[in-house]
Scaffold this motif. Structure first.
Motif, PDB file in Angstrom:
ATOM      1  N   SER A   3     103.363   0.205  93.992  1.00 20.80           N
ATOM      2  CA  SER A   3     104.911   0.671  93.914  1.00 20.80           C
ATOM      3  C   SER A   3     105.026   1.989  93.417  1.00 20.80           C
ATOM      4  CB  SER A   3     105.485  -0.125  92.630  1.00 20.80           C
ATOM      5  OG  SER A   3     104.723   0.274  91.557  1.00 20.80           O
ATOM      6  N   ARG A  70     110.493   6.936 101.392  1.00 22.66           N
ATOM      7  CA  ARG A  70     110.298   5.607 101.741  1.00 22.66           C
ATOM      8  C   ARG A  70     111.239   4.677 100.794  1.00 22.66           C
ATOM      9  NH1 ARG A  70     105.134   3.896 103.783  1.00 22.66           N
ATOM     10  NH2 ARG A  70     106.097   1.786 103.796  1.00 22.66           N
ATOM     11  N   THR A  71     112.125   3.712 101.332  1.00 18.68           N
ATOM     12  CA  THR A  71     112.942   3.063 100.534  1.00 18.68           C
ATOM     13  C   THR A  71     112.487   1.540 100.679  1.00 18.68           C
ATOM     14  OG1 THR A  71     114.632   2.772 102.364  1.00 18.68           O
ATOM     15  CG2 THR A  71     114.779   4.801 100.664  1.00 18.68           C
ATOM     16  N   ASP A  72     111.538   1.220 101.277  1.00 18.25           N
ATOM     17  CA  ASP A  72     111.076  -0.291 101.312  1.00 18.25           C
ATOM     18  C   ASP A  72     109.936  -0.415 100.415  1.00 18.25           C
ATOM     19  OD1 ASP A  72     109.246   1.705 102.693  1.00 18.25           O
ATOM     20  OD2 ASP A  72     108.625   0.063 104.067  1.00 18.25           O
ATOM     21  N   ILE A  73     109.534   0.707  99.677  1.00 16.54           N
ATOM     22  CA  ILE A  73     108.397   0.237  98.667  1.00 16.54           C
ATOM     23  C   ILE A  73     109.032  -0.031  97.199  1.00 16.54           C
ATOM     24  CG2 ILE A  73     106.267   1.324  97.547  1.00 16.54           C
ATOM     25  CD1 ILE A  73     105.932   2.844 100.264  1.00 16.54           C
ATOM     26  N   PRO A  74     108.616  -0.896  96.439  1.00 15.08           N
ATOM     27  CA  PRO A  74     109.160  -1.022  95.060  1.00 15.08           C
ATOM     28  C   PRO A  74     108.997   0.240  94.325  1.00 15.08           C
ATOM     29  CG  PRO A  74     107.696  -3.066  95.719  1.00 15.08           C
ATOM     30  CD  PRO A  74     107.621  -1.937  96.894  1.00 15.08           C
ATOM     31  N   ARG A 123     119.894   2.838  98.464  1.00 12.81           N
ATOM     32  CA  ARG A 123     118.969   3.093  99.535  1.00 12.81           C
ATOM     33  C   ARG A 123     117.725   2.258  99.360  1.00 12.81           C
ATOM     34  NH1 ARG A 123     117.167   8.346  98.304  1.00 12.81           N
ATOM     35  NH2 ARG A 123     115.708   7.826 100.091  1.00 12.81           N
ATOM     36  N   PHE A 124     117.542   1.940  98.176  1.00 16.94           N
ATOM     37  CA  PHE A 124     116.517   1.290  97.886  1.00 16.94           C
ATOM     38  C   PHE A 124     116.493  -0.613  98.046  1.00 16.94           C
ATOM     39  CE2 PHE A 124     116.143   5.376  96.421  1.00 16.94           C
ATOM     40  CZ  PHE A 124     114.644   5.615  96.744  1.00 16.94           C
ATOM     41  N   ASP A 125     115.309  -1.144  98.274  1.00 16.06           N
ATOM     42  CA  ASP A 125     115.104  -2.520  98.598  1.00 16.06           C
ATOM     43  C   ASP A 125     114.988  -3.043  97.123  1.00 16.06           C
ATOM     44  OD1 ASP A 125     115.721  -2.048 101.122  1.00 16.06           O
ATOM     45  OD2 ASP A 125     113.473  -2.176 101.685  1.00 16.06           O
ATOM     46  N   ASP A 126     113.941  -2.436  96.247  1.00 13.74           N
ATOM     47  CA  ASP A 126     113.601  -3.169  95.069  1.00 13.74           C
ATOM     48  C   ASP A 126     113.390  -1.907  94.109  1.00 13.74           C
ATOM     49  OD1 ASP A 126     112.125  -4.195  93.168  1.00 13.74           O
ATOM     50  OD2 ASP A 126     110.536  -4.967  94.446  1.00 13.74           O
TER      51      ASP A 126
END
Length: 159
Positions: A3, A70-74, A123-126
């Protein structure tokens, strides 16, 4: 997956103002954000005059998240601001949004900043919010505190 850690802090030097007094336009204010991903680190900090501590606390998170590509990383956000952490964890902003950014008859303080922060958050997944104790034993919280104080020193020196 590793993360991303984002440590944030904001501050203001309220010079000679009475307790509870408002911030003067000559008071330096600053924010800092430390981004950590594995072995990689990046420290960001900036400041201006006449902003409140809470303004800078929110700005630190905005700038920290904005810097992440990067918005796909926790992402774990760490702040010593109860104002920021409680607003996000307890979702106070949901009611503020529903009431057109008003609490009763008053406009929510820092409404524009909260709106900017929520744009970044979306914007963020997690994304996880973590409260840390300020001016204590958290090494990275102490690092962002030192960075924003350096920024305020620079502001005062270049006045």
């Amino acid at each position: 997956m590793t993360s991303i850690e984002v440590y944030t802090d904001g501050g203001n030097r309220n010079h000679g103002n009475y307790a509870g007094g408002s911030v003067k336009s000559t008071d330096p204010s600053a924010w800092a954000a430390l981004l950590i991903y594995g072995e990689h680190e990046k420290m960001l900090s900036d400041g201006e005059f006449g902003r409140t501590n809470n303004y800078m606390e929110i700005m630190a998170v905005i700038q920290g998240l904005r810097a992440l590509k990067r918005t796909d990383i926790p992402v774990n956000v760490y702040s010593d601001s109860a104002y920021v952490i409680n607003t996000m964890q307890q979702k106070w902003y949901v009611k503020w949004r529903q009431n057109n950014w008003h609490k009763g008859s008053k406009v929510v303080k820092n409404a524009t900043l909260w709106q900017q922060l929520l744009q970044e958050v979306d914007r963020f997944d997690d994304l996880t919010w973590n409260k840390v104790k300020g001016h204590a034993t958290n090494k990275n919280n102490n690092r962002v505190d030192a960075a924003l104080n350096k920024t305020m020193d620079r502001l005062e020196a270049n006045r």
